[in-house]
Design an enzyme around this catalytic site. Structure first.
Site, PDB file in Angstrom:
ATOM      1  N   LEU A  21       0.859  -1.180   0.000  1.00  0.00           N
ATOM      2  CA  LEU A  21       0.000   0.000   0.000  1.00  0.00           C
ATOM      3  C   LEU A  21       0.893   1.227   0.000  1.00  0.00           C
ATOM      4  O   LEU A  21       1.804   1.341   0.837  1.00  0.00           O
ATOM      5  CB  LEU A  21      -0.916  -0.002   1.224  1.00  0.00           C
ATOM      6  N   SER A 152      12.781  13.100   3.886  1.00  0.00           N
ATOM      7  CA  SER A 152      13.408  14.164   3.106  1.00  0.00           C
ATOM      8  C   SER A 152      14.802  14.371   3.659  1.00  0.00           C
ATOM      9  O   SER A 152      15.071  14.025   4.825  1.00  0.00           O
ATOM     10  CB  SER A 152      12.599  15.461   3.256  1.00  0.00           C
ATOM     11  N   TYR A 165       8.058  22.289   8.233  1.00  0.00           N
ATOM     12  CA  TYR A 165       8.225  21.089   7.401  1.00  0.00           C
ATOM     13  C   TYR A 165       9.368  20.227   7.930  1.00  0.00           C
ATOM     14  O   TYR A 165       9.221  19.007   8.085  1.00  0.00           O
ATOM     15  CB  TYR A 165       8.490  21.503   5.950  1.00  0.00           C
TER      16      TYR A 165
END
Length: 293
Positions: A21, A152, A165
């Protein structure tokens, strides 16, 4: 369960393909990872918050000659997550891997944004990962599966005007690094994939008018302009394609013993390596200070 599907499956058999998934597959790395995994023989459940935005995904699947099971999943909605996971088990009988890819970019700095803005970033990029991972873990334990999260380089190196972020991505990295040995004791492999700049994603994912942000930045306008000039140039001239970044996701899915931390490029390895070898913080701050001056 609310879903749309371009393929169907009954209960699994010993010869059934492994099921993965993937969240956030409408574009970018998520879309590319869904296609790459399907080409590699996985049954891919490609999820996205709004299935009305699945056009590019379906087109890419058709062009690649692969089938995807396309379903609705909003990572910020626990009921949506539970319904999606229940549907996967009901239709496919198993879950062998999850790729937490859904997320949203954000541009801002503390004085010029509200704490509510920061909470919203955390809700998508951190708590969304936890919602999906928590719901998936019992099924991954049953198959000796893999939990993979796209973070990231901003989950390792804090970056100007990306405080919220990077905080969310730092949180994900810390959580998964802490979870990894616990999950491994029960047969589940945990990895994080750290992309650098990926073509087309920076401006699109932030979803703001950059000139309007500069005009409203007040005393932060000059460093924000410098940061945007530097970062936009990097994304235009040195960014990976989503397909290139997705190769690292496929590595995490298929390697016999995947690493915990996987960067998507030599640049990302060098950039994160600066932080991981920087005991007093001076190397990172010396680097990022140049971005805003």
């Amino acid at each position: 369960m609310p879903s749309t599907s371009s393929s169907s499956s009954s209960s699994s058999s010993p010869s059934s393909p492994k099921v993965v998934l993937i969240t956030g597959t409408s574009s970018g790395i998520g879309l590319a990872a869904a296609i790459a995994a399907a080409r590699a023989g996985w049954q891919v459940v490609a999820t996205l918050r709004d299935t009305g935005r699945a056009g590019a995904l379906r087109t890419a699947a058709a062009e690649a000659g692969v089938e995807l099971d396309v379903r609705q999943l909003d990572v910020t909605d626990e009921a949506s997550v539970a319904a999606a996971l229940s549907g996967v088990i009901a239709d496919h009988g198993r879950l062998d891997a999850v790729v937490n890819n859904a997320g949203a970019g954000h541009l801002g700095t503390l004085e010029n944004e509200s704490v509510a803005d920061v909470r919203a970033v955390m809700e998508v990029n951190f708590f969304g990962v936890l919602h999906v991972s928590k719901a998936a873990l019992p099924h991954l334990r049953a198959t000796g599966g893999r939990l993979i999260t796209v973070t990231s380089v901003g989950g390792v190196v804090g970056q100007p005007f990306n405080e919220a972020y990077c905080a969310a991505k730092f949180a994900v990295e810390g959580y998964m690094e802490s979870l990894a040995p616990v999950a491994a004791a029960l047969g589940v492999s945990v990895s994080v994939v750290e992309p650098g700049a990926v073509a087309t994603e920076f401006v699109n994912n932030i979803g703001v008018d950059l000139q309007a942000e500069i005009d409203a930045a007040g005393p932060y306008a000059k460093p924000l302009q410098a940061y945007l000039d530097r970062t936009t140039a990097q994304f235009l001239n040195g960014a990976q394609t989503p397909a290139e970044a997705a190769e690292a996701v496929l590595e995490a899915l298929t390697a016999n013993r995947p690493a915990f931390r996987i960067q998507t490029s030599d640049w990302a390895r060098g950039f994160t390596g600066t932080k991981l070898a920087d005991l007093d913080g001076s190397a990172v701050l010396g680097l990022t200070a140049q971005w805003v001056s």
